[in-house]
Design a protein around this motif. Structure first.
Motif, PDB file in Angstrom:
ATOM      1  N   ALA A   1     -43.418  -3.852 -81.083  1.00  0.00           N
ATOM      2  CA  ALA A   1     -42.562  -4.068 -82.243  1.00  0.00           C
ATOM      3  C   ALA A   1     -43.344  -4.869 -83.266  1.00  0.00           C
ATOM      4  O   ALA A   1     -44.245  -5.649 -82.919  1.00  0.00           O
ATOM      5  CB  ALA A   1     -41.290  -4.813 -81.860  1.00  0.00           C
ATOM      6  N   LEU A   2     -43.026  -4.667 -84.520  1.00  0.00           N
ATOM      7  CA  LEU A   2     -43.613  -5.463 -85.589  1.00  0.00           C
ATOM      8  C   LEU A   2     -42.531  -5.747 -86.616  1.00  0.00           C
ATOM      9  O   LEU A   2     -41.433  -5.197 -86.558  1.00  0.00           O
ATOM     10  CB  LEU A   2     -44.826  -4.761 -86.220  1.00  0.00           C
ATOM     11  CG  LEU A   2     -44.652  -3.358 -86.827  1.00  0.00           C
ATOM     12  CD1 LEU A   2     -44.035  -3.391 -88.222  1.00  0.00           C
ATOM     13  CD2 LEU A   2     -45.993  -2.646 -86.906  1.00  0.00           C
ATOM     14  N   TRP A   3     -42.849  -6.641 -87.552  1.00  0.00           N
ATOM     15  CA  TRP A   3     -41.906  -7.016 -88.607  1.00  0.00           C
ATOM     16  C   TRP A   3     -42.506  -6.714 -89.970  1.00  0.00           C
ATOM     17  O   TRP A   3     -43.693  -6.951 -90.207  1.00  0.00           O
ATOM     18  CB  TRP A   3     -41.566  -8.504 -88.524  1.00  0.00           C
ATOM     19  CG  TRP A   3     -40.694  -8.848 -87.361  1.00  0.00           C
ATOM     20  CD1 TRP A   3     -41.065  -8.972 -86.054  1.00  0.00           C
ATOM     21  CD2 TRP A   3     -39.285  -9.090 -87.401  1.00  0.00           C
ATOM     22  NE1 TRP A   3     -39.977  -9.282 -85.281  1.00  0.00           N
ATOM     23  CE2 TRP A   3     -38.882  -9.372 -86.077  1.00  0.00           C
ATOM     24  CE3 TRP A   3     -38.346  -9.126 -88.421  1.00  0.00           C
ATOM     25  CZ2 TRP A   3     -37.564  -9.666 -85.748  1.00  0.00           C
ATOM     26  CZ3 TRP A   3     -37.025  -9.418 -88.098  1.00  0.00           C
ATOM     27  CH2 TRP A   3     -36.643  -9.681 -86.776  1.00  0.00           C
ATOM     28  N   VAL A   4     -41.659  -6.189 -90.847  1.00  0.00           N
ATOM     29  CA  VAL A   4     -42.064  -5.951 -92.233  1.00  0.00           C
ATOM     30  C   VAL A   4     -41.094  -6.685 -93.152  1.00  0.00           C
ATOM     31  O   VAL A   4     -40.052  -7.177 -92.725  1.00  0.00           O
ATOM     32  CB  VAL A   4     -42.054  -4.448 -92.582  1.00  0.00           C
ATOM     33  CG1 VAL A   4     -43.022  -3.676 -91.706  1.00  0.00           C
ATOM     34  CG2 VAL A   4     -40.638  -3.871 -92.490  1.00  0.00           C
ATOM     35  N   THR A   5     -41.475  -6.744 -94.401  1.00  0.00           N
ATOM     36  CA  THR A   5     -40.537  -7.193 -95.431  1.00  0.00           C
ATOM     37  C   THR A   5     -40.413  -6.115 -96.492  1.00  0.00           C
ATOM     38  O   THR A   5     -41.406  -5.493 -96.872  1.00  0.00           O
ATOM     39  CB  THR A   5     -40.973  -8.515 -96.074  1.00  0.00           C
ATOM     40  OG1 THR A   5     -39.994  -8.907 -97.052  1.00  0.00           O
ATOM     41  CG2 THR A   5     -42.338  -8.415 -96.756  1.00  0.00           C
ATOM     42  N   VAL A   6     -39.191  -5.892 -96.931  1.00  0.00           N
ATOM     43  CA  VAL A   6     -38.972  -4.973 -98.047  1.00  0.00           C
ATOM     44  C   VAL A   6     -38.937  -5.751 -99.365  1.00  0.00           C
ATOM     45  O   VAL A   6     -38.701  -5.165-100.419  1.00  0.00           O
ATOM     46  CB  VAL A   6     -37.672  -4.158 -97.875  1.00  0.00           C
ATOM     47  CG1 VAL A   6     -37.743  -3.302 -96.615  1.00  0.00           C
ATOM     48  CG2 VAL A   6     -36.443  -5.073 -97.843  1.00  0.00           C
ATOM     49  N   LYS A   7     -39.179  -7.075 -99.268  1.00  0.00           N
ATOM     50  CA  LYS A   7     -39.197  -7.933-100.454  1.00  0.00           C
ATOM     51  C   LYS A   7     -40.551  -8.637-100.538  1.00  0.00           C
ATOM     52  O   LYS A   7     -40.719  -9.770-100.077  1.00  0.00           O
ATOM     53  CB  LYS A   7     -38.072  -8.965-100.391  1.00  0.00           C
ATOM     54  CG  LYS A   7     -36.683  -8.364-100.461  1.00  0.00           C
ATOM     55  CD  LYS A   7     -35.615  -9.455-100.556  1.00  0.00           C
ATOM     56  CE  LYS A   7     -34.233  -8.851-100.753  1.00  0.00           C
ATOM     57  NZ  LYS A   7     -33.187  -9.879-100.940  1.00  0.00           N
ATOM     58  N   PRO A   8     -41.547  -7.975-101.117  1.00  0.00           N
ATOM     59  CA  PRO A   8     -42.906  -8.529-101.112  1.00  0.00           C
ATOM     60  C   PRO A   8     -43.044  -9.849-101.849  1.00  0.00           C
ATOM     61  O   PRO A   8     -43.991 -10.593-101.601  1.00  0.00           O
ATOM     62  CB  PRO A   8     -43.735  -7.424-101.772  1.00  0.00           C
ATOM     63  CG  PRO A   8     -42.755  -6.584-102.510  1.00  0.00           C
ATOM     64  CD  PRO A   8     -41.489  -6.646-101.750  1.00  0.00           C
ATOM     65  N   GLN A   9     -42.112 -10.179-102.730  1.00  0.00           N
ATOM     66  CA  GLN A   9     -42.201 -11.432-103.485  1.00  0.00           C
ATOM     67  C   GLN A   9     -41.349 -12.542-102.895  1.00  0.00           C
ATOM     68  O   GLN A   9     -41.223 -13.616-103.489  1.00  0.00           O
ATOM     69  CB  GLN A   9     -41.784 -11.176-104.946  1.00  0.00           C
ATOM     70  CG  GLN A   9     -42.615 -10.131-105.661  1.00  0.00           C
ATOM     71  CD  GLN A   9     -44.111 -10.423-105.580  1.00  0.00           C
ATOM     72  OE1 GLN A   9     -44.532 -11.563-105.800  1.00  0.00           O
ATOM     73  NE2 GLN A   9     -44.900  -9.410-105.271  1.00  0.00           N
ATOM     74  N   GLU A  10     -40.794 -12.331-101.705  1.00  0.00           N
ATOM     75  CA  GLU A  10     -39.917 -13.330-101.103  1.00  0.00           C
ATOM     76  C   GLU A  10     -40.749 -14.322-100.281  1.00  0.00           C
ATOM     77  O   GLU A  10     -41.222 -14.020 -99.198  1.00  0.00           O
ATOM     78  CB  GLU A  10     -38.878 -12.637-100.218  1.00  0.00           C
ATOM     79  CG  GLU A  10     -37.797 -13.579 -99.690  1.00  0.00           C
ATOM     80  CD  GLU A  10     -36.737 -12.825 -98.902  1.00  0.00           C
ATOM     81  OE1 GLU A  10     -35.545 -13.034 -99.166  1.00  0.00           O
ATOM     82  OE2 GLU A  10     -37.116 -12.010 -98.025  1.00  0.00           O
ATOM     83  N   ASN A  11     -40.932 -15.525-100.826  1.00  0.00           N
ATOM     84  CA  ASN A  11     -41.657 -16.611-100.158  1.00  0.00           C
ATOM     85  C   ASN A  11     -42.971 -16.152 -99.523  1.00  0.00           C
ATOM     86  O   ASN A  11     -43.229 -16.408 -98.337  1.00  0.00           O
ATOM     87  CB  ASN A  11     -40.775 -17.256 -99.088  1.00  0.00           C
ATOM     88  CG  ASN A  11     -39.509 -17.855 -99.662  1.00  0.00           C
ATOM     89  OD1 ASN A  11     -39.543 -18.513-100.695  1.00  0.00           O
ATOM     90  ND2 ASN A  11     -38.381 -17.630 -99.003  1.00  0.00           N
ATOM     91  N   PRO A  12     -43.838 -15.509-100.289  1.00  0.00           N
ATOM     92  CA  PRO A  12     -45.059 -14.963 -99.684  1.00  0.00           C
ATOM     93  C   PRO A  12     -46.081 -16.046 -99.354  1.00  0.00           C
ATOM     94  O   PRO A  12     -46.152 -17.087-100.008  1.00  0.00           O
ATOM     95  CB  PRO A  12     -45.595 -14.036-100.785  1.00  0.00           C
ATOM     96  CG  PRO A  12     -45.123 -14.659-102.061  1.00  0.00           C
ATOM     97  CD  PRO A  12     -43.756 -15.237-101.733  1.00  0.00           C
ATOM     98  N   THR A  13     -46.859 -15.787 -98.304  1.00  0.00           N
ATOM     99  CA  THR A  13     -48.023 -16.620 -98.021  1.00  0.00           C
ATOM    100  C   THR A  13     -49.259 -15.937 -98.611  1.00  0.00           C
ATOM    101  O   THR A  13     -49.258 -14.723 -98.825  1.00  0.00           O
ATOM    102  CB  THR A  13     -48.222 -16.801 -96.506  1.00  0.00           C
ATOM    103  OG1 THR A  13     -48.704 -15.572 -95.942  1.00  0.00           O
ATOM    104  CG2 THR A  13     -46.921 -17.208 -95.824  1.00  0.00           C
TER     105      THR A  13
ATOM    106  N   LEU B   1     -37.383  -7.134 -91.528  1.00  0.00           N
ATOM    107  CA  LEU B   1     -36.772  -6.099 -90.696  1.00  0.00           C
ATOM    108  C   LEU B   1     -37.735  -5.763 -89.568  1.00  0.00           C
ATOM    109  O   LEU B   1     -38.940  -5.596 -89.797  1.00  0.00           O
ATOM    110  CB  LEU B   1     -36.483  -4.854 -91.533  1.00  0.00           C
ATOM    111  CG  LEU B   1     -35.600  -3.773 -90.910  1.00  0.00           C
ATOM    112  CD1 LEU B   1     -34.194  -4.294 -90.636  1.00  0.00           C
ATOM    113  CD2 LEU B   1     -35.541  -2.558 -91.836  1.00  0.00           C
ATOM    114  N   GLN B   2     -37.209  -5.678 -88.351  1.00  0.00           N
ATOM    115  CA  GLN B   2     -38.049  -5.310 -87.208  1.00  0.00           C
ATOM    116  C   GLN B   2     -38.187  -3.791 -87.135  1.00  0.00           C
ATOM    117  O   GLN B   2     -37.244  -3.062 -87.417  1.00  0.00           O
ATOM    118  CB  GLN B   2     -37.434  -5.849 -85.910  1.00  0.00           C
ATOM    119  CG  GLN B   2     -38.324  -5.675 -84.703  1.00  0.00           C
ATOM    120  CD  GLN B   2     -37.810  -6.379 -83.466  1.00  0.00           C
ATOM    121  OE1 GLN B   2     -38.558  -6.995 -82.719  1.00  0.00           O
ATOM    122  NE2 GLN B   2     -36.512  -6.293 -83.220  1.00  0.00           N
TER     123      GLN B   2
END
Length: 624
Positions: free
Chosen positions: A225-237, A255-256
């Motif tokens: 399993a892995l995790w992605v974000t559909v919000k690339p600008q949300e608290n990015p590192t 989202l997993q």
């Protein structure tokens, strides 16, 4: 894996629902009450569609009832494991945003569903609420049909159009506040998918969904399993993750992703943080105990490698003392030599051979074998040998063996903290008498603070440390200056409810223990500073809590300590990645006398699918 109870038998429904009501799992709504009454009378609902079953709250208004001939198109089949079944979806729908048109049909732990995607089916069965992980986990429940009878009407039908999950479709606010009268549960609250992210995902439970190109924020784990974000600008590192910087920044775009196909047929990609899941990933939206809402992809998940590399800190200068902390994840002599070699190379190549290295999770010489052995000299010897083989110094070491099975962790493993130090750069002040149960103290020695025992344990008899790793204190000398280091491994977050809990905010029960532990360490630091307010004290280790947590606040009480991770830019404040959230667990805190330092969270593990530990080491350089 299904480890909690289904609700399949109509005769038992009234008792089950009543019990769930008392536990706060089910809302005491008119619909739930009606369902209980109706089921007790043995009635069977007719002409029911999927959205009628899902309803507009998290708990089905028909829970416990028998339904017959529910129509839909199969969108995915899980033919392996203990949670076999299939998802199907009504292609028509009722036009309401709050009601999902898809649902999971649980066929049993050993029964492979005789359907395939595109089959038009009629399903009869019992409406049930399954809680992944059990009701004590606090997880939301999954509405499903159990004990099904399935009729295939036709095959080869087009699948219902998938709902595209995007940065714009997921609300910015995470979850409504739970109902105090229901123990903080949000189960009975009407779903508002345009306002709350958790409501949005719940309104799609069981439905066919898809995402486009999405950045990986949690590397592929051992369970595919892995995790992605559909919000690339949300608290990015800066390295591609999503940072968890407060209890109210849960990061709604996470989202997993898993795959429906068995791994033997379709291997899952090995992805690191910052990589990109490319193309369209489409499948049913599941809910499981290991991460909550999960897109289960029908087709192969495709990942583009963005070339994330491991960081290396700069070497310390001649007049700089470098101190690091590293959780080496249950290290014992039975671990493969490759792990020791990799850890040794990291100490030398990535941490630049720090002068003092506090290790957490060093196990005894027989590892998790529960045989009464508590010594860890063989574990440490194998580790220091690997460091020398990698070109590092001949580290000396100090530690205190715990009492057998009194410090938590794996039964028989007897994990503890260990100090490694480079005797060519720093010396250890041995003050004998320290053992597993004797507390070290602070005395005045020629106008300066000194430990009564070095190495020694801090307050090992305090209730805060029952079945937990006791702090290890040591007195060092660097270029004639005395330095105190306290190595810690606070209690874990085990027992805390997930961010996706049906209670909002989730219950963080483990905080109570860490708060007590932080208070005892803070009191000990204050004892040192009471003798010498300019003393150089470092509190290091796996604090198992965030830089904004109550435990960290307790450590810093009275300005006795400063969490040095706060000296970093916000985007770089993390040492661990959990469910796609980059967060702080490992810390180094400094006394007021250390007012000029350089801090580095050296990212070598947490963001990668091939880890030697799940923690990133932390390092601080200063001039005593």
């Amino acid at each position: 894996m299904r480890s909690s109870t289904l609700v399949p038998r109509p005769a038992a429904v009234a008792a089950v629902v009543a019990s769930a009501l008392a536990a706060g799992l089910l809302a005491a709504s008119p619909a739930a009450t009606a369902a209980t009454t109706a089921t007790s009378a043995g009635s069977t609902a007719a002409a029911v569609r999927i959205h009628d079953i899902q309803g507009t709250t998290r708990i089905s208004p028909l829970v416990g009832q028998q339904v017959a001939g529910v129509p839909g198109i199969v969108t995915g089949v899980r033919s392996y494991g203990s949670s076999r079944g299939f998802w199907f979806q009504d292609p028509e729908g009722d036009g309401r945003a709050a009601t999902s048109e898809g649902i999971f049909v649980f066929t049993g732990s050993g029964s492979t569903p005789a359907v395939k995607p595109g089959d038009s089916v009629l399903v009869s069965g019992t409406v049930s609420e399954f809680v992944p992980g059990g009701t004590s986990s606090g997880n939301q429940s999954l509405t499903q049909l159990s004990r099904p009878a399935v009729t295939v009407v036709s095959s080869g039908n087009p699948l219902p159009e998938a709902v595209t999950i995007t940065a714009w479709s997921v609300p910015a606010a995470y979850a409504p506040a739970g109902d105090p009268a229901a123990g903080g549960s949000i189960n009975a609250l009407p779903l508002d998918p345009h306002r709350w992210a958790l409501d949005y995902y719940e309104s799609l439970e069981g439905a066919n969904v898809r995402i486009g190109d999405s950045r990986v924020v949690g590397a592929t784990d051992p369970y595919a399993a892995l995790w992605v974000t559909v919000k690339p600008q949300e608290n990015p590192t800066p390295r591609g993750g999503t940072r968890y910087g407060s209890y109210t920044s849960q990061n709604t775009g996470r989202l997993q992703i898993q795959s429906l196909a068995p791994l033997a047929e379709q291997p899952f990609p090995k992805a690191n943080v910052g990589d990109v899941v490319t193309g369209t990933t489409e499948g049913p939206l599941d809910f499981n105990q290991f991460g909550g809402y999960t897109l289960v992809s029908r087709s192969a998940v495709t990942v583009t490698d963005r070339g994330l590399t491991r960081e290396s800190t700069r070497p310390q200068r001649r007049n700089e003392l470098s101190v690091a902390t590293y959780n080496v994840e249950n290290l014992d002599p039975s671990d493969p030599q490759e792990k020791f070699d990799a850890l040794g190379r990291a100490v030398v190549g990535n941490l630049a051979s720090p002068d003092i290295l506090a290790l957490e999770e060093i196990q005894d010489n027989t590892g998790a074998t529960n045989d009464g052995v508590v010594a860890a000299d063989q574990t440490v010897a194998k580790f220091t040998a690997a460091i020398r083989a990698a070109g590092g110094p001949a580290y000396d070491w100090r530690s205190i063996d715990p009492e057998n099975n009194k410090d938590g962790g794996q039964p028989g493993g007897n994990i503890r903290q260990v100090f490694l130090f480079n005797p060519e750069r720093v010396s250890f002040t041995d003050r004998p008498g320290g053992d597993a149960t004797t507390a070290t103290g602070v005395v005045r020695e020629r106008g300066k603070a000194a430990l009564t025992l070095s190495p020694g344990r801090v307050a090992p008899g305090h209730e805060a440390w029952t079945d937990s790793r006791k702090p290890l204190a040591g007195e060092f000398t660097f270029r004639g200056k005395r330095v105190f280091v306290i190595a810690n491994h606070f209690g874990s977050k085990g027992g805390d409810e997930a961010l996706t809990s049906h209670r909002q905010p989730p219950n963080r029960s483990s905080e109570v223990r860490r708060l007590q532990q932080a208070q005892t360490v803070n009191a000990f630091v204050k004892d040192i500073l009471a003798v010498d307010r300019k003393a150089d004290v470092l509190v290091v280790g796996d604090i198992n809590d965030f830089e904004f947590s109550a435990a960290t606040e307790a450590l810093t009480d009275g300005r006795a300590l400063y969490p040095a991770v706060k000296s970093l830019p916000r985007g770089d404040r993390y040492s661990y990645v959990f469910q796609g959230n980059s967060q702080v667990l490992d810390q180094i805190l400094t006394s007021p006398g250390i007012d000029d330092f350089e801090y580095d969270s050296v990212h070598i593990n947490a963001e990668f699918n091939d880890q030697n530990s799940d923690h990133d080491p932390q390092l601080l350089r200063f001039r005593p």
